[in-house]
Motif scaffolding. Structure first.
Motif, mmCIF file in Angstrom:
data_model
loop_
_atom_site.group_PDB
_atom_site.id
_atom_site.type_symbol
_atom_site.label_atom_id
_atom_site.label_comp_id
_atom_site.label_asym_id
_atom_site.label_seq_id
_atom_site.Cartn_x
_atom_site.Cartn_y
_atom_site.Cartn_z
ATOM 1 N N MET A 1 0.830 -1.195 0.000
ATOM 2 C CA MET A 1 0.000 0.000 0.000
ATOM 3 C C MET A 1 0.876 1.261 0.000
ATOM 4 N N PHE A 2 1.554 1.460 1.122
ATOM 5 C CA PHE A 2 2.447 2.627 1.203
ATOM 6 C C PHE A 2 3.845 2.208 0.806
ATOM 7 N N ASN A 3 4.459 3.053 0.080
ATOM 8 C CA ASN A 3 5.858 2.777 -0.207
ATOM 9 C C ASN A 3 6.702 3.899 0.399
ATOM 10 N N LEU A 4 7.983 3.809 0.294
ATOM 11 C CA LEU A 4 8.914 4.728 0.941
ATOM 12 C C LEU A 4 8.810 6.139 0.369
ATOM 13 N N LYS A 5 8.571 6.275 -0.928
ATOM 14 C CA LYS A 5 8.466 7.605 -1.543
ATOM 15 C C LYS A 5 7.244 8.354 -1.044
ATOM 16 N N THR A 6 6.170 7.671 -0.791
ATOM 17 C CA THR A 6 4.969 8.317 -0.267
ATOM 18 C C THR A 6 5.220 8.851 1.138
ATOM 19 N N LEU A 7 5.933 8.063 1.951
ATOM 20 C CA LEU A 7 6.260 8.516 3.310
ATOM 21 C C LEU A 7 7.220 9.701 3.276
ATOM 22 N N GLN A 8 8.150 9.716 2.332
ATOM 23 C CA GLN A 8 9.103 10.818 2.247
ATOM 24 C C GLN A 8 8.434 12.114 1.808
ATOM 25 N N ARG A 9 7.366 12.032 1.072
ATOM 26 C CA ARG A 9 6.654 13.222 0.617
ATOM 27 C C ARG A 9 5.695 13.760 1.683
ATOM 28 N N ASN A 10 5.344 12.943 2.625
ATOM 29 C CA ASN A 10 4.409 13.358 3.667
ATOM 30 C C ASN A 10 5.088 14.393 4.578
ATOM 31 N N LYS A 11 4.467 15.580 4.756
ATOM 32 C CA LYS A 11 5.066 16.659 5.550
ATOM 33 C C LYS A 11 5.114 16.308 7.042
ATOM 34 N N THR A 12 4.167 15.564 7.515
ATOM 35 C CA THR A 12 4.164 15.183 8.924
ATOM 36 C C THR A 12 5.364 14.302 9.243
ATOM 37 N N VAL A 13 5.638 13.358 8.365
ATOM 38 C CA VAL A 13 6.775 12.467 8.583
ATOM 39 C C VAL A 13 8.078 13.224 8.359
ATOM 40 N N LYS A 14 8.083 14.106 7.377
ATOM 41 C CA LYS A 14 9.310 14.811 7.010
ATOM 42 C C LYS A 14 9.709 15.865 8.042
ATOM 43 N N TYR A 15 8.752 16.602 8.584
ATOM 44 C CA TYR A 15 9.057 17.694 9.514
ATOM 45 C C TYR A 15 8.555 17.449 10.939
ATOM 46 N N GLY A 16 7.422 16.855 11.091
ATOM 47 C CA GLY A 16 6.803 16.698 12.405
ATOM 48 C C GLY A 16 7.497 15.682 13.291
ATOM 49 N N VAL A 17 7.814 14.520 12.753
ATOM 50 C CA VAL A 17 8.452 13.464 13.551
ATOM 51 C C VAL A 17 9.849 13.892 14.023
ATOM 52 N N PRO A 18 10.716 14.476 13.156
ATOM 53 C CA PRO A 18 12.013 14.934 13.678
ATOM 54 C C PRO A 18 11.877 16.027 14.741
ATOM 55 N N MET A 19 10.897 16.918 14.565
ATOM 56 C CA MET A 19 10.686 17.967 15.564
ATOM 57 C C MET A 19 10.241 17.372 16.890
ATOM 58 N N LEU A 20 9.352 16.423 16.843
ATOM 59 C CA LEU A 20 8.884 15.756 18.054
ATOM 60 C C LEU A 20 10.023 15.010 18.738
ATOM 61 N N LEU A 21 10.850 14.331 17.964
ATOM 62 C CA LEU A 21 12.016 13.641 18.526
ATOM 63 C C LEU A 21 13.000 14.619 19.145
ATOM 64 N N LEU A 22 13.200 15.772 18.520
ATOM 65 C CA LEU A 22 14.098 16.789 19.051
ATOM 66 C C LEU A 22 13.590 17.341 20.379
ATOM 67 N N ILE A 23 12.307 17.597 20.475
ATOM 68 C CA ILE A 23 11.735 18.149 21.705
ATOM 69 C C ILE A 23 11.813 17.137 22.836
ATOM 70 N N VAL A 24 11.373 15.911 22.583
ATOM 71 C CA VAL A 24 11.379 14.880 23.626
ATOM 72 C C VAL A 24 12.807 14.499 23.998
ATOM 73 N N GLY A 25 13.663 14.295 22.997
ATOM 74 C CA GLY A 25 15.059 13.946 23.272
ATOM 75 C C GLY A 25 15.793 15.067 23.977
ATOM 76 N N GLY A 26 15.514 16.311 23.603
ATOM 77 C CA GLY A 26 16.138 17.462 24.260
ATOM 78 C C GLY A 26 15.745 17.567 25.714
ATOM 79 N N SER A 27 14.514 17.225 26.004
ATOM 80 C CA SER A 27 14.049 17.258 27.389
ATOM 81 C C SER A 27 14.829 16.268 28.247
ATOM 82 N N PHE A 28 14.996 15.064 27.754
ATOM 83 C CA PHE A 28 15.754 14.063 28.514
ATOM 84 C C PHE A 28 17.233 14.454 28.622
ATOM 85 N N GLY A 29 17.799 14.968 27.538
ATOM 86 C CA GLY A 29 19.203 15.385 27.567
ATOM 87 C C GLY A 29 19.430 16.530 28.534
#
Length: 104
Positions: A1-29
């Motif tokens: 159904m989904f392939n890798l190119k579709t996920l790479q084009r998705n703005k939530t996956v492209k920008y939202g997930v790294p931002m969320l990881l940065l915020i949560v990871g920064g808090s622990f660090g």
């Protein structure tokens, strides 16, 4: 159904997930770095037992009665409040004027 190119084009996956990881990871660090700071302060506050004994003796040697006797010896009748110069005034002129006033 989904392939890798579709996920790479998705703005939530492209920008939202790294931002969320940065915020949560920064808090622990940040928590870890601040904990190191507080641990270092605790170690610095601990004194050598012999030095701590000397400090305690010095604290106890100041007695209120002794301080009162020292204050009784000070002559407060001749005490005069002298103000410092204003920023726009010349400090040397103010000092000379105060010296003249005290000799009068």
């Amino acid at each position: 159904m989904f392939n890798l190119k579709t996920l790479q084009r998705n703005k939530t996956v492209k920008y939202g997930v790294p931002m969320l990881l940065l915020i949560v990871g920064g808090s622990f660090g940040l928590r870890e770095f601040t904990q190191i700071r507080y641990d270092a302060q605790k170690i610095r506050k601990k004194l050598d037992p012999s030095l701590e004994a000397k400090v305690d003796v010095q604290r106890q040697s100041v007695i209120l009665q002794e301080e009162y006797e020292k204050m009784k010896e000070v002559n407060l009748d001749e005490w005069r409040n002298i103000r410092g110069p204003r920023p726009w005034e010349d400090s040397k002129e103010c000092q000379e004027q105060q010296r003249r006033d005290t000799t009068d």
